[in-house]
Design a protein around this motif. Structure first.
Motif, PDB file in Angstrom:
ATOM      1  N   ALA B  61      94.024  59.895  -6.967  1.00 12.70           N
ATOM      2  CA  ALA B  61      93.115  58.746  -6.981  1.00 12.70           C
ATOM      3  C   ALA B  61      91.796  59.003  -7.714  1.00 12.70           C
ATOM      4  CB  ALA B  61      92.832  58.318  -5.552  1.00 12.70           C
ATOM      5  N   GLU B  62      91.446  60.240  -7.960  1.00 15.65           N
ATOM      6  CA  GLU B  62      90.139  60.530  -8.556  1.00 15.65           C
ATOM      7  C   GLU B  62      90.014  59.900  -9.938  1.00 15.65           C
ATOM      8  OE1 GLU B  62      89.134  64.647  -8.626  1.00 15.65           O
ATOM      9  OE2 GLU B  62      87.254  64.326  -9.720  1.00 15.65           O
ATOM     10  N   GLY B  63      88.917  59.171 -10.145  1.00 16.38           N
ATOM     11  CA  GLY B  63      88.675  58.524 -11.431  1.00 16.38           C
ATOM     12  C   GLY B  63      89.264  57.126 -11.536  1.00 16.38           C
ATOM     13  N   TYR B  64      89.868  56.641 -10.461  1.00 17.60           N
ATOM     14  CA  TYR B  64      90.467  55.303 -10.423  1.00 17.60           C
ATOM     15  C   TYR B  64      89.880  54.513  -9.259  1.00 17.60           C
ATOM     16  CZ  TYR B  64      94.138  57.493 -13.286  1.00 17.60           C
ATOM     17  OH  TYR B  64      94.825  58.164 -14.255  1.00 17.60           O
ATOM     18  N   SER B  65      89.898  53.178  -9.388  1.00 19.23           N
ATOM     19  CA  SER B  65      89.541  52.321  -8.257  1.00 19.23           C
ATOM     20  C   SER B  65      90.423  51.087  -8.278  1.00 19.23           C
ATOM     21  CB  SER B  65      88.056  51.920  -8.307  1.00 19.23           C
ATOM     22  OG  SER B  65      87.815  51.105  -9.439  1.00 19.23           O
ATOM     23  N   VAL B  66      90.598  50.466  -7.111  1.00 19.84           N
ATOM     24  CA  VAL B  66      91.436  49.282  -6.986  1.00 19.84           C
ATOM     25  C   VAL B  66      90.759  48.273  -6.069  1.00 19.84           C
ATOM     26  CG1 VAL B  66      93.641  50.468  -7.371  1.00 19.84           C
ATOM     27  CG2 VAL B  66      92.708  50.282  -5.043  1.00 19.84           C
ATOM     28  N   SER B  67      91.300  47.060  -6.074  1.00 20.23           N
ATOM     29  CA  SER B  67      90.907  46.036  -5.108  1.00 20.23           C
ATOM     30  C   SER B  67      92.155  45.241  -4.757  1.00 20.23           C
ATOM     31  CB  SER B  67      89.828  45.122  -5.686  1.00 20.23           C
ATOM     32  OG  SER B  67      90.325  44.424  -6.816  1.00 20.23           O
ATOM     33  N   ARG B  68      92.109  44.599  -3.578  1.00 23.26           N
ATOM     34  CA  ARG B  68      93.235  43.751  -3.171  1.00 23.26           C
ATOM     35  C   ARG B  68      92.639  42.542  -2.442  1.00 23.26           C
ATOM     36  NH1 ARG B  68      98.670  44.472  -1.025  1.00 23.26           N
ATOM     37  NH2 ARG B  68      99.731  42.567  -1.662  1.00 23.26           N
ATOM     38  N   GLU B  69      92.111  41.622  -3.237  1.00 20.96           N
ATOM     39  CA  GLU B  69      91.477  40.426  -2.672  1.00 20.96           C
ATOM     40  C   GLU B  69      92.488  39.320  -2.418  1.00 20.96           C
ATOM     41  OE1 GLU B  69      88.313  39.417  -5.291  1.00 20.96           O
ATOM     42  OE2 GLU B  69      87.237  41.294  -4.962  1.00 20.96           O
ATOM     43  N   LYS B  70      93.597  39.363  -3.127  1.00 22.44           N
ATOM     44  CA  LYS B  70      94.666  38.384  -2.947  1.00 22.44           C
ATOM     45  C   LYS B  70      95.997  39.117  -2.791  1.00 22.44           C
ATOM     46  CE  LYS B  70      94.170  36.309  -6.846  1.00 22.44           C
ATOM     47  NZ  LYS B  70      94.378  35.318  -7.941  1.00 22.44           N
TER      48      LYS B  70
END
Lengths: 111, 114
Positions: B61-70
């Motif tokens: 996961a290092e150096g990455y980001s995510v979101s889950r709004e939907k």
């Protein structure tokens, strides 16, 4: 820990030859086992799966049997076609949301 | 037709820039995943999400980001902190997270850092 070992490729065969791609695994508990196929430049597609010992998964002429005694899930097809040329991945899952992948075996079928 | 779409298919980035990869699914699946694939290697899990507004780090996961709004969407941002971002990125979804559940994959995004 859990792991999957596949035979190294590339595997090169002539059309209509018999195919075997070996897959062995190390896992705690009772894993589910999968074969996925990746055609050039594309994502992965599930080819077949087996979720308990002695189950046989089959699809598109491919078969694999879940052998707990030998911890294996070898992929076989009786007569390959040029269109079967792809990379094949063996994978296992023993816990939620986690798939453990083999390195993949590239298959080349010559006409 | 139900499925998973990823865009763009090819993406070029200059060093030091963040970039966001899109992943959308209309399979009504609860779980979504991001994998990285490098030549000659199996897939490595970056992040996964069990439900909306929840996500967990994977192995790299290092150096990455995510979101889950939907429920349908799970975008991945590759940040400038990722030291070697050139790779093929695959998004997947599954109905749940049971070991027997099949993961379904999108067509992938090939990211090249110039």
């Amino acid at each position: 820990g859990n792991s999957v070992t596949q035979m190294e490729g590339p595997v090169t065969l002539s059309e209509e030859a018999f195919l075997t791609i070996n897959c062995t695994y190390t896992a705690t508990g009772y894993p589910s086992l999968f074969w996925y196929v990746q055609y050039p430049g594309e994502g992965l597609q599930l080819l077949l799966k087996a979720t308990k010992a002695d189950d046989k998964g089959s699809n598109k002429g491919f078969e694999a049997t879940y052998r707990k005694e030998t911890t294996s899930f070898h992929l076989e097809k009786g007569s390959v076609q040029v269109s079967d040329s792809a990379v094949y991945f063996c994978a296992l899952s023993t816990s939620n949301y986690q798939l453990i992948w083999g390195a993949g075996t590239k298959l080349i079928i010559k006409p | 037709d139900g499925g998973i779409t990823q865009s763009p298919k090819y993406l070029f980035r200059k060093e030091g820039q963040n970039v966001t990869l899109s992943c959308e699914q209309n399979l009504n699946h609860d779980a979504m995943y991001w994998y990285r694939q490098d030549p000659g290697q199996g897939l490595r899990l970056i992040y996964y999400s069990q439900i909306v507004n929840d996500f967990q780090k994977g192995d790299i996961a290092e150096g990455y980001s995510v979101s889950r709004e939907k429920k349908e969407s799970f975008p991945l941002t590759v940040t400038s902190a990722q030291k070697n971002p050139t790779a093929f990125y695959l998004c997947a979804s599954s109905i749940g997270g049971e070991p027997t559940d099949t993961q379904y994959f999108g067509p992938g995004t090939r990211l090249t850092v110039l």
